[in-house]
Design a protein around this motif. Structure first.
Motif, PDB file in Angstrom:
ATOM      1  N   CYS A 187       0.849  -1.185   0.000  1.00  0.00           N
ATOM      2  CA  CYS A 187       0.000   0.000   0.000  1.00  0.00           C
ATOM      3  C   CYS A 187       0.885   1.236   0.000  1.00  0.00           C
ATOM      4  CB  CYS A 187      -0.883   0.038   1.242  1.00  0.00           C
ATOM      5  SG  CYS A 187      -2.061  -1.299   1.309  1.00  0.00           S
ATOM      6  N   HIS A 232      -3.684   4.247  -1.896  1.00  0.00           N
ATOM      7  CA  HIS A 232      -4.694   4.750  -0.960  1.00  0.00           C
ATOM      8  C   HIS A 232      -4.466   6.219  -0.655  1.00  0.00           C
ATOM      9  CE1 HIS A 232      -4.885   0.421  -0.254  1.00  0.00           C
ATOM     10  NE2 HIS A 232      -6.089   0.611   0.283  1.00  0.00           N
ATOM     11  N   PHE A 260      -8.273   4.304  -3.765  1.00  0.00           N
ATOM     12  CA  PHE A 260      -9.102   4.158  -2.570  1.00  0.00           C
ATOM     13  C   PHE A 260      -9.012   5.437  -1.752  1.00  0.00           C
ATOM     14  CE2 PHE A 260      -8.110  -0.428  -3.220  1.00  0.00           C
ATOM     15  CZ  PHE A 260      -9.413  -0.846  -3.386  1.00  0.00           C
ATOM     16  N   VAL A 275      -9.908   6.616   1.878  1.00  0.00           N
ATOM     17  CA  VAL A 275     -10.346   6.021   3.157  1.00  0.00           C
ATOM     18  C   VAL A 275     -10.104   6.969   4.327  1.00  0.00           C
ATOM     19  CG1 VAL A 275     -10.079   3.594   2.525  1.00  0.00           C
ATOM     20  CG2 VAL A 275      -8.113   4.871   3.403  1.00  0.00           C
ATOM     21  N   TRP A 299      -9.219   3.487   9.009  1.00  0.00           N
ATOM     22  CA  TRP A 299      -8.889   2.300   8.229  1.00  0.00           C
ATOM     23  C   TRP A 299      -7.530   1.730   8.665  1.00  0.00           C
ATOM     24  CZ3 TRP A 299      -4.957   1.877   4.332  1.00  0.00           C
ATOM     25  CH2 TRP A 299      -5.034   0.702   3.558  1.00  0.00           C
ATOM     26  N   GLU A 319     -11.943  -1.513   2.171  1.00  0.00           N
ATOM     27  CA  GLU A 319     -11.874  -0.056   2.107  1.00  0.00           C
ATOM     28  C   GLU A 319     -13.253   0.584   2.131  1.00  0.00           C
ATOM     29  OE1 GLU A 319     -10.022  -2.049   0.306  1.00  0.00           O
ATOM     30  OE2 GLU A 319      -7.944  -1.411   0.509  1.00  0.00           O
TER      31      GLU A 319
END
Lengths: 468, 177
Positions: free
Chosen positions: A382, A422, A442, A444, A448, A461
């Motif tokens: 990520c 992300h 994503f 978020v 998270w 997510e």
């Protein structure tokens, strides 16, 4: 020497004596020459030497020095562990062999009830660490603790086990005082018969301590599975009677914890928990707890748990506004709850620690390293951009969420580019948030990351949308 | 070691007991008061075996209570340093084990357990020799030697050893059961 006294005791013991004075006088006489049986008479402890001197004198008087020597040596051996001082003060350098000297000097590795656990001598020293949970009057010197840990580690690793320290409240169970039960959850108290079986079997009303306790779902399976991989301790900030009561609920057969229940009063520092009272090498200890701050020095051993709030009073205590599980008449999911997911993590760490493929010496392995590695895999791959999370005046690397995500193995970027996966945001109006939506990254909420930390996997997510 | 001795105690009795059962009341109160207690000098009072004499009562001013000096025979138990005792193991841990001989609690540390016996954790923690022939676990009976004693108001606590000739397990619950 001691045996001599015994026989003399039996020979003229006042079994038929009719007067207590006579007995007391006899005892006094006996104590003068025998031992420091209790504090009252401890002033007379020196008496023992006299008797021995007599013994020696008669031996020498016979002229048979050899026999007296061997006799004396024998006495020393019998008595070696019993009374080190007397032989030192005897003043017979030529006859004291090196071996018996070594026996005579006791380092007092531990003190129980004011007596050395190795030589039985009275010890006033209050140094070392108290192990009140093993015995109320036990103290152990640092060297002894180190020795026990070293020995214990070999033993543990041979049985392919590590050590697991478990917190009680909010980790394995949730308790409330009976007085704090709200109207909405009073059905737990009043309509016990109609509760579903799963709830009833894990809900305990403990009238004698005015508490009601709910065990966390999955806890029995958890303990059973974990006990085959770990030697388990309970370590709670609660009081000892409460801790023992809870241990009884969790471990009715008494097979998981034995005497390994540590309560608040056992900690060496106030408001802190410490592994110094755990008789296990720190490199083999994992901790499950919902509170990080109490483990000041041992955060590397800690697996943080998502708090279990079943009762309303528990939610209130932590300032949570939402309805408690009891009020919603629901509970944590057994198969997907915190204990189930953490059990998987524990099994994984155990497997990696004892991996036969590893070439290094098993004694030098460190479970903290393994824990770190496993944690790093959670958000591996990520690449995160923060927006509207970290205040401008804050150094991003020092921010809580940055550090947390880093621990979980994420990488970072300041711009939303190709490689970013992300965007973590508090606010969907920022430029980067909009860019994230545009480029199908994503988007978020920072929670998270926290959820990933608790769940030990990348949480879905879509459950963490960013509200405006 | 046990002794049969005579002790004396001043008993205070409430006036409501003054009647034909006075003596019985006195004796039952005496038993309740002293059996199971410890004194540094005499050890643990196991049981009262008889009443030697009940002296003249003295009425206390103001309360109406009466104090009787009572001489009674009793069996006392007092461990001595160097004494050999047989005891039942109550708890085993990596520090050593605890055992009980009647009212007396004894701790034997792992320094004083023979070196060839190793601690084994597990469902039933125990100390076992490498060949497994000797095992000390909960409920085992052991013969041990007292090397230190401490007497408190309600309990006697001792440090013991089994690291000597003729000491150690005398019966193993595993094999006897």
């Amino acid at each position: 020497m001691a045996v001599l006294h015994l026989s003399s005791l039996t020979a003229d013991s006042p079994v038929h004596s009719s007067s207590s004075d006579e007995f007391a006088a006899f005892l006094d006489a006996e104590l003068d020459s025998a031992s420091d049986v209790d504090e009252v008479e401890s002033g007379e402890a020196e008496g023992e030497e006299e008797v021995e001197d007599e013994d020696n004198d008669t031996g020498d008087g016979d002229g048979s020095i050899d026999s007296s020597r061997s006799k004396k040596r024998k006495i020393e051996l019998i008595e070696g562990a019993v009374d080190p001082q007397s032989s030192v003060s005897r003043g017979e350098p030529a006859e004291t062999s090196g071996a018996s000297m070594a026996l005579d000097v006791c380092t007092h590795p531990g003190v129980m009830g004011g007596m050395c656990i190795r030589c039985g001598q009275k010890v006033e020293d209050e140094s070392g660490v108290a192990f009140g949970y093993i015995h109320k009057n036990l103290r152990l010197a640092d060297d002894e603790v180190a020795r026990l840990r070293e020995k214990d580690l070999k033993n543990l690793l041979r049985h392919r086990k590590l050590i697991l320290v478990l917190d009680l409240d909010h980790t394995l169970l949730n308790s409330t005082r009976l007085a704090d039960i709200s109207a909405e959850e009073s059905y737990l108290k009043d309509q016990r018969e109609v509760l579903p079986d799963a709830l009833r079997s894990n809900l305990f009303k403990l009238d004698w301590i005015h508490m009601m306790t709910k065990l966390r779902p999955f806890v029995h399976t958890f303990l059973k599975e974990a006990s085959s991989l770990f030697e388990m301790y309970i370590y709670t900030m609660g009081e000892r009677p409460y801790a023992l009561e809870m241990a009884k609920l969790l471990d009715p057969g008494g097979i998981y914890f034995h005497s390994r229940v540590i309560a608040q009063s056992d900690s060496t520092r106030r408001h802190q928990k410490g592994l110094d009272v755990v008789l296990g090498q720190e490199s083999a200890v994992l901790i499950l707890d919902d509170t990080e701050v109490v483990w000041g020095k041992h955060r590397e051993n800690l697996i943080l748990m998502d708090r279990y709030h079943f009762f309303t009073s528990s939610c209130r205590q932590f300032g949570l506004k939402c309805k408690s599980l009891s009020e919603q008449k629901s509970d944590e999911n057994e198969a997907e709850g915190a204990l189930a997911s953490v059990l998987e993590v524990l099994q994984r760490i155990h497997r990696l620690f004892f991996d036969p493929e590893r070439g290094d010496n098993i004694m030098e392995r460190d479970v903290r390293q393994v824990l770190k590695t496993v944690r790093k895999e959670i958000l591996k791959g990520c690449k995160i951009v923060f927006t509207g999370v970290i205040p401008i005046q804050c150094q991003p690397e020092n921010h809580y969420y940055w550090k947390l995500a880093e621990k979980l193995g994420a990488t970072f970027s300041t711009e939303v580019d190709e490689s970013v996966t992300h965007v973590v945001s508090m606010n969907d109006k920022t430029e980067k948030s909009r860019q994230a939506v545009r480029e199908k990254k994503f988007l978020v909420h920072p929670r998270w990351i926290e959820a990933a930390n608790y769940l030990w996997r990348k949480p879905p997510e879509e459950n963490f949308p960013v509200s405006s | 070691m046990f002794f049969h001795i005579v002790l004396e105690r001043n008993m205070q009795l409430h006036p409501r007991h003054f009647g034909r059962d006075l003596r019985e009341k006195l004796v039952s109160k005496l038993m309740k008061d002293v059996e199971g207690t410890c004194s540094g000098r005499h050890g643990f009072i196991v049981a009262i075996t008889g009443i030697e004499s009940v002296g003249k009562g003295l009425i206390r001013d103001g309360t109406g209570f009466v104090t009787f000096p009572v001489k009674y025979q009793c069996v006392v138990f007092r461990p001595f340093k160097g004494e050999i005792l047989e005891a039942v193991v109550t708890m085993v841990n990596k520090m050593g084990f605890f055992a009980e001989a009647g009212p007396v609690q004894i701790f034997v540390s792992n320094h004083l357990i023979p070196d060839d016996m190793e601690f084994q954790s597990g469902d039933v923690p125990n100390y076992t020799t490498s060949d497994g022939s000797v095992k000390i676990q909960k409920e085992s009976e052991v013969r041990l030697k007292i090397i230190g004693t401490r007497v408190d108001a309600t309990e006697i606590f001792c440090i013991g050893t089994i690291k000597d000739d003729f000491l150690g397990v005398i019966s193993d619950p595993g094999t006897n059961a």
